[in-house]
Design a protein around this motif. Structure first.
Motif, PDB file in Angstrom:
ATOM      1  N   ASP A 241       3.173  -1.079  50.913  1.00  0.00           N
ATOM      2  CA  ASP A 241       2.764  -0.119  52.337  1.00  0.00           C
ATOM      3  C   ASP A 241       2.885  -0.833  53.690  1.00  0.00           C
ATOM      4  N   LYS A 242       2.285  -2.274  52.802  1.00  0.00           N
ATOM      5  CA  LYS A 242       2.655  -3.084  54.549  1.00  0.00           C
ATOM      6  C   LYS A 242       3.674  -3.659  55.817  1.00  0.00           C
ATOM      7  N   PRO A 243       4.173  -3.064  56.913  1.00  0.00           N
ATOM      8  CA  PRO A 243       5.371  -3.527  57.432  1.00  0.00           C
ATOM      9  C   PRO A 243       5.934  -5.448  57.262  1.00  0.00           C
ATOM     10  N   ALA A 244       6.962  -5.231  57.436  1.00  0.00           N
ATOM     11  CA  ALA A 244       7.558  -7.050  57.615  1.00  0.00           C
ATOM     12  C   ALA A 244       6.575  -8.059  58.716  1.00  0.00           C
ATOM     13  N   ARG A 245       5.882  -7.014  59.630  1.00  0.00           N
ATOM     14  CA  ARG A 245       5.271  -7.730  60.895  1.00  0.00           C
ATOM     15  C   ARG A 245       3.687  -8.505  59.685  1.00  0.00           C
ATOM     16  N   PHE A 246       3.376  -7.367  59.260  1.00  0.00           N
ATOM     17  CA  PHE A 246       2.468  -8.177  58.450  1.00  0.00           C
ATOM     18  C   PHE A 246       2.214  -9.348  57.520  1.00  0.00           C
ATOM     19  N   PHE A 247       3.503  -8.784  56.977  1.00  0.00           N
ATOM     20  CA  PHE A 247       3.807 -10.377  56.614  1.00  0.00           C
ATOM     21  C   PHE A 247       3.954 -11.486  56.868  1.00  0.00           C
ATOM     22  N   VAL A 248       4.585 -11.544  57.781  1.00  0.00           N
ATOM     23  CA  VAL A 248       4.860 -12.314  58.976  1.00  0.00           C
ATOM     24  C   VAL A 248       4.170 -13.695  59.174  1.00  0.00           C
ATOM     25  N   SER A 249       2.584 -12.575  59.682  1.00  0.00           N
ATOM     26  CA  SER A 249       1.499 -13.098  59.935  1.00  0.00           C
ATOM     27  C   SER A 249       0.452 -13.840  59.108  1.00  0.00           C
ATOM     28  N   GLU A 250       0.703 -13.038  57.239  1.00  0.00           N
ATOM     29  CA  GLU A 250       0.155 -13.186  56.268  1.00  0.00           C
ATOM     30  C   GLU A 250       0.633 -15.147  55.766  1.00  0.00           C
ATOM     31  N   ILE A 251       1.723 -15.123  55.902  1.00  0.00           N
ATOM     32  CA  ILE A 251       2.477 -16.400  55.741  1.00  0.00           C
ATOM     33  C   ILE A 251       2.068 -17.367  57.135  1.00  0.00           C
ATOM     34  N   ILE A 252       2.493 -17.333  57.980  1.00  0.00           N
ATOM     35  CA  ILE A 252       1.533 -18.242  58.963  1.00  0.00           C
ATOM     36  C   ILE A 252       0.168 -18.240  58.955  1.00  0.00           C
TER      37      ILE A 252
ATOM     38  N   LYS B 256      12.322  -9.178  65.949  1.00  0.00           N
ATOM     39  CA  LYS B 256      13.818  -8.754  66.568  1.00  0.00           C
ATOM     40  C   LYS B 256      14.902  -8.981  64.944  1.00  0.00           C
ATOM     41  N   GLU B 257      15.055  -7.861  64.655  1.00  0.00           N
ATOM     42  CA  GLU B 257      15.738  -8.268  63.129  1.00  0.00           C
ATOM     43  C   GLU B 257      17.125  -8.425  63.476  1.00  0.00           C
ATOM     44  N   GLU B 258      18.292  -8.624  62.649  1.00  0.00           N
ATOM     45  CA  GLU B 258      19.689  -8.461  63.069  1.00  0.00           C
ATOM     46  C   GLU B 258      19.998  -8.376  61.730  1.00  0.00           C
ATOM     47  N   GLU B 259      21.794  -8.571  61.143  1.00  0.00           N
ATOM     48  CA  GLU B 259      21.861  -8.670  60.093  1.00  0.00           C
ATOM     49  C   GLU B 259      22.030  -9.869  59.448  1.00  0.00           C
ATOM     50  N   LYS B 260      22.226 -10.770  60.141  1.00  0.00           N
ATOM     51  CA  LYS B 260      21.885 -12.727  59.054  1.00  0.00           C
ATOM     52  C   LYS B 260      20.700 -13.089  60.173  1.00  0.00           C
ATOM     53  N   LYS B 261      19.605 -12.891  60.460  1.00  0.00           N
ATOM     54  CA  LYS B 261      18.188 -13.831  61.046  1.00  0.00           C
ATOM     55  C   LYS B 261      17.807 -12.107  61.924  1.00  0.00           C
ATOM     56  N   ILE B 262      16.703 -13.302  61.743  1.00  0.00           N
ATOM     57  CA  ILE B 262      15.046 -12.702  62.074  1.00  0.00           C
ATOM     58  C   ILE B 262      14.345 -13.367  63.864  1.00  0.00           C
ATOM     59  N   HIS B 263      14.256 -12.831  64.840  1.00  0.00           N
ATOM     60  CA  HIS B 263      13.635 -13.643  65.862  1.00  0.00           C
ATOM     61  C   HIS B 263      12.365 -12.938  65.746  1.00  0.00           C
ATOM     62  N   ILE B 264      11.592 -14.127  65.842  1.00  0.00           N
ATOM     63  CA  ILE B 264      10.460 -13.557  65.713  1.00  0.00           C
ATOM     64  C   ILE B 264       9.177 -14.557  66.921  1.00  0.00           C
ATOM     65  N   ASN B 265       8.551 -14.060  67.218  1.00  0.00           N
ATOM     66  CA  ASN B 265       7.627 -14.712  68.546  1.00  0.00           C
ATOM     67  C   ASN B 265       5.974 -14.065  67.809  1.00  0.00           C
ATOM     68  N   ALA B 266       5.010 -15.445  67.578  1.00  0.00           N
ATOM     69  CA  ALA B 266       3.307 -15.146  66.798  1.00  0.00           C
ATOM     70  C   ALA B 266       2.787 -15.446  67.912  1.00  0.00           C
ATOM     71  N   VAL B 267       1.093 -15.132  67.671  1.00  0.00           N
ATOM     72  CA  VAL B 267       0.274 -15.893  68.290  1.00  0.00           C
ATOM     73  C   VAL B 267      -1.075 -15.903  67.261  1.00  0.00           C
ATOM     74  N   ILE B 268      -1.192 -16.940  67.238  1.00  0.00           N
ATOM     75  CA  ILE B 268      -2.550 -17.852  66.569  1.00  0.00           C
ATOM     76  C   ILE B 268      -3.554 -17.990  67.286  1.00  0.00           C
ATOM     77  N   ASN B 269      -4.164 -16.989  67.695  1.00  0.00           N
ATOM     78  CA  ASN B 269      -5.686 -16.013  67.583  1.00  0.00           C
ATOM     79  C   ASN B 269      -7.000 -17.069  67.980  1.00  0.00           C
ATOM     80  N   VAL B 270      -7.273 -18.054  68.436  1.00  0.00           N
ATOM     81  CA  VAL B 270      -8.732 -18.482  68.057  1.00  0.00           C
ATOM     82  C   VAL B 270      -9.918 -18.439  68.988  1.00  0.00           C
ATOM     83  N   GLU B 271     -11.587 -18.671  68.188  1.00  0.00           N
ATOM     84  CA  GLU B 271     -12.334 -18.399  69.100  1.00  0.00           C
ATOM     85  C   GLU B 271     -12.885 -19.538  70.647  1.00  0.00           C
ATOM     86  N   ARG B 272     -12.319 -20.630  70.434  1.00  0.00           N
ATOM     87  CA  ARG B 272     -12.682 -21.733  71.230  1.00  0.00           C
ATOM     88  C   ARG B 272     -11.531 -22.178  71.409  1.00  0.00           C
ATOM     89  N   ASP B 273     -11.897 -22.978  72.894  1.00  0.00           N
ATOM     90  CA  ASP B 273     -10.399 -24.103  73.607  1.00  0.00           C
ATOM     91  C   ASP B 273     -10.103 -25.516  72.825  1.00  0.00           C
TER      92      ASP B 273
END
Length: 301
Positions: free
Chosen positions: A189-200, A224-241
């Motif tokens: 039931d989860k979208p593709a983006r969910f599994f990207v964040s889980e794998i990271i 952004k998904e294309e026929e043979k490739k996917i472009h992904i930008n992800a942000v890791i949020n942390v609590e402190r510097d």
């Protein structure tokens, strides 16, 4: 939807304390890496559905976070996901293992004792029993039978897939007759983006120590998904510097390692070339903020 006569369908929810092998079992049952399965506790934070379809059945499995006494709002949300799994199941799988103290978390166990639906108690990791394994297992079964007298008890080894086929057969017997709830080609039931964040997040769990893995949340800002490739930008949020510095590492080496390993896993998962960019951002005390937890999808409806 499948309206075929004698078709069976239902929701099978997996609950239990942290680190007993729920996610490993879920992945074996579904046949795909749906849930994070690492050696660290508290790795699953959401309810994650995995769907098993056959011609005459549909089993909707739901993996949940490990049951624990909450210390901050994120863990309160995780416990709410676990408790919600007691409400909407057709069959409940309560997972324990051969080393866990059966009296651990009796509050949650008391709720399981009150359930009227079929409960299957799974004693996982039986491959780890040494010496007089048969006697040791018999004692564990007896102890659990006293705690959950109405439950069916099945010893398994999720890691080695021992008992998994038998479990699937028994679940199917217990399911009600019903048409399918989801399309027959749907896996989760989860979208593709969910599994990207889980794998990271899985790679962060593997490569960083102490509280770092539990202080981060990964958000996919571009997919952004294309026929043979996917472009992904992800942000890791942390609590402190200081955590941001640890995630990035000296001259960016640590973040590069996470990015490389995540990209390999994503290419295997999606079977496409992946172009992955990961950024790190400080989001102070996100684990205790209702607003942030809502934004990250943690508060169950």
């Amino acid at each position: 939807m499948d309206g075929k006569k004698n078709h069976k369908a239902g929701f099978v929810n997996i609950v239990g304390n942290p680190n007993v092998g729920k996610s490993t079992l879920m992945n074996q049952l579904v046949g795909e890496r749906i849930s994070i399965a690492t050696f660290k506790a508290q790795t699953t934070r959401h309810r994650i559905m995995g769907i098993v379809n056959t011609e005459d059945s549909q089993i909707v499995f739901s993996d949940t976070p490990g049951v624990l006494k909450p210390n901050y709002k994120l863990q309160e949300s995780m416990l709410a996901f676990s408790e919600s799994a007691l409400v909407d199941a057709d069959v409940l799988l309560y997972v324990t293992d051969v080393v866990e103290n059966p009296e651990k978390n009796m509050d949650f166990l008391a709720k399981v004792q009150q359930m009227t639906i079929p409960v299957i108690l799974l004693i996982n990791k039986i491959d780890e029993l040494k010496g007089q394994a048969g006697e040791a297992l018999a004692a564990i079964v007896e102890h659990w039978h006293a705690l959950l007298p109405k439950a069916e008890i099945l010893p398994i080894s999720a890691k080695n897939k021992f008992g998994v086929d038998m479990l699937l057969k028994r679940i199917k017997e217990l399911l009600p007759e019903s048409p399918a709830f989801f399309d027959k080609d749907q896996l989760t039931d989860k979208p593709a983006r969910f599994f990207v964040s889980e794998i990271i997040r899985e790679k962060i769990l593997l490569y960083y120590d102490k509280e770092i893995p539990y202080s981060v949340e990964v958000v996919v800002e571009r997919f952004k998904e294309e026929e043979k490739k996917i472009h992904i930008n992800a942000v890791i949020n942390v609590e402190r510097d200081s955590q941001k510095g640890i995630i990035i590492g000296h001259q960016g080496v640590a973040l590069k390692k996470v990015s490389t390993e995540a990209r390999k896993a994503l290419e295997k998962f999606f079977d496409k070339h992946i172009y992955l960019e990961i950024f790190v951002k400080v989001d102070k005390d996100w684990r205790s903020s209702d607003r942030e937890l809502n934004l990250f999808g943690y508060n169950p409806e």
